[in-house]
Structure formats: C-alpha cells, structure tokens
Design an enzyme around this catalytic site. Sequence first.
Site, PDB file in Angstrom:
ATOM      1  N   ASP A   1       0.838  -1.195   0.000  1.00 19.25           N
ATOM      2  CA  ASP A   1       0.000   0.000   0.000  1.00 19.25           C
ATOM      3  C   ASP A   1       0.881   1.256   0.000  1.00 19.25           C
ATOM      4  OD1 ASP A   1      -3.038   0.814   0.528  1.00 19.25           O
ATOM      5  OD2 ASP A   1      -1.842   2.004   1.920  1.00 19.25           O
TER       6      ASP A   1
ATOM      7  N   HIS B   1     -11.260   8.548  -0.343  1.00 20.93           N
ATOM      8  CA  HIS B   1     -10.295   9.066   0.635  1.00 20.93           C
ATOM      9  C   HIS B   1      -9.118   9.738  -0.060  1.00 20.93           C
ATOM     10  CE1 HIS B   1      -8.877   5.146  -0.590  1.00 20.93           C
ATOM     11  NE2 HIS B   1      -7.722   5.314   0.016  1.00 20.93           N
TER      12      HIS B   1
ATOM     13  N   TYR C   1      -0.875  11.513   2.009  1.00 16.43           N
ATOM     14  CA  TYR C   1      -1.795  11.387   0.873  1.00 16.43           C
ATOM     15  C   TYR C   1      -1.822  12.655   0.026  1.00 16.43           C
ATOM     16  CZ  TYR C   1      -3.846   6.844   1.960  1.00 16.43           C
ATOM     17  OH  TYR C   1      -4.047   5.504   2.140  1.00 16.43           O
TER      18      TYR C   1
ATOM     19  N   HIS D   1      -7.215  -6.955   0.808  1.00 21.48           N
ATOM     20  CA  HIS D   1      -6.121  -5.992   0.680  1.00 21.48           C
ATOM     21  C   HIS D   1      -4.985  -6.261   1.653  1.00 21.48           C
ATOM     22  CE1 HIS D   1      -4.099  -2.183   0.008  1.00 21.48           C
ATOM     23  NE2 HIS D   1      -4.287  -1.820   1.263  1.00 21.48           N
TER      24      HIS D   1
END
Length: 298
Positions: free
Chosen positions: A107, A152, A212, A272
């Site tokens: 990730d 998100h 992010y 995931h």
Amino acid sequence: MDRTVPGFEYRRTRVDEGVELNVAVGGSGPPVVLLHGFPQTHLMWRHVAADLAADHTVICPDLRGYGDSDKPREQGPDTYSKRTMAADVVALARSLGHERFALAGHDRGALVAFRAGLDHPAAITHLACLDVLPTLDMWEVLHGTTAAAGFHLYLMAQPPGLPETMIGASADAFFSHFLDGWTGDPEALPADIRDTYLEASRNAVPSIVADYRASAGIDVEHDRADRAAGRRLTMPVSVLQQDWGAALGYEAAALWGAWAADLEHTTVSCGHFMAEEAPADIVKALRDLLARSPERNG
C-alpha cells in the site's frame, strides 16, 4: 497492548534532521526491509517477518508520520513526498550497516518502495510492491463513478485544514471503514491488532493526510518526470495485487510492465491486507523474488 514483533529488537534511528523512525530488527543474513501500508504500522508484517528472520536480517520500520515514528509538521510538499520517505528508508538501512538491501512494501509503503527503487537503484537489490499501482497510474485509471471507491484519495488531497478537521472529528469511524471494508478475512486482524492500528492512526491524522496530499501533488510530478525520461526499475520486481482491473478498466500487469524491466506480476485472491490474510503466500512470493538474480538486467 503489545506493539512488538516477538523476538525482534526495537530502536529509534535518526534518518533526517529532526526525524527518527521506530524500527524493529530481527534475524541475521541478507537484509530485507518491509514497509507497511495504511492504516497500519510495521506490525502488519509480524507473520512474514518472523519467517524471513530465519535466514535474513529483517528490518520493519514505522514510516515517518505513522505508528511510533516521528511525525514532522508538514512544511511543504517535500515533507511527506515519497522521495523524502524513500530517502528515510535508505538512510535507515545504512545506519544499520546495509548499503544494499531487498525492499518490500504494501500500500503506502509500496509507493515508498517504488520511489526508492527509482531514486536509489544501486541500493535496492530486489523490490516487491503489494496491492498498489504507481501513483501516476493510479490517478490516471480512476474515473467516473468507479472512483468513488477511492474517495479518501480525493478527500486527503485537499489543502490543509478541511481533511484534517473532518477526519479528526471521527477518526475511529474513518479508519475503521478501511480496516473493515478492505479485508477479506476479519479474523486476520485480531481485536488487539485492530485497536493498535486505530490508536496509531487516530494519533497521526495530520501526517497521514500530508502523506496522501503529497501523492496528489509532488509525487505525481516525480512520476511524470521519470516517465518522460524513460526511467525504469532495473532490479527484479514482484508485484502482488487483487484483481481490481476489470472494475476500473485497466490492465495492472501492463501498467507495472511499463516501469519494470524484470517483472513478475501475480493476482491474489485474498483481501487488501494480504500479509496478514495470506502470510504463507506472501512469504513464498518474497522468497521467490529473493532467489532471482539481481544481475540479470545488467
């Protein structure tokens, strides 16, 4: 609440001015660095790390901004760029005496690993990326109503203020959404581990958002510049992903193949959080990767 990998030693290591990483180190032999994803900490590797430590030196840090590592205030786009975070990882390995090492990430950690492979090819012998697309490709394949699955990404891409306030107001609900919705096997995240992830994320909202936010800005710029220059990963690369391509309209292996000269791409059937849901499969994939010659691409 135990936040340690059994049998591993813990230390804090300075990797940048004013930034120390919390890191677990275990085993002996050729070094392997394992980078966690969102919304997790280094504990996501606990099963895989224990196996690899039988014949490797296994290094599991919390990324800057996550877990028990330092969380510098966002001074600008560079603070949490994947280039900066990749430099952290190389500095960490060197501080432990390793100029060259294998690197695996899941990730967010996979994005850091990808950037490390591009920026520090002499340091990375082997590279594994779990359940992610390179940042530039990710933004290019998201479109229309299917992009709602990545809401998100858009929320945390907003300028400082709004996303931090919204997420901070209901942090447990926000992070639980991903822990619960992204797993194919809830038992893979026991209550104590899940609570550890929630607490760690709750205490790191500004830095997680900054991570992010960088991926919606400076990280895209870095990827775009590398694509234009024709830069590729030169070490052996393994990518393991869920099969989201049909739903989102892309061919993952082809996207990764544009970046990696020596690629093994595998579609997995678990959720995931694959290092926790299918650790034996991940260990096998990593051991297969480590057995490939890093020299065959020159």
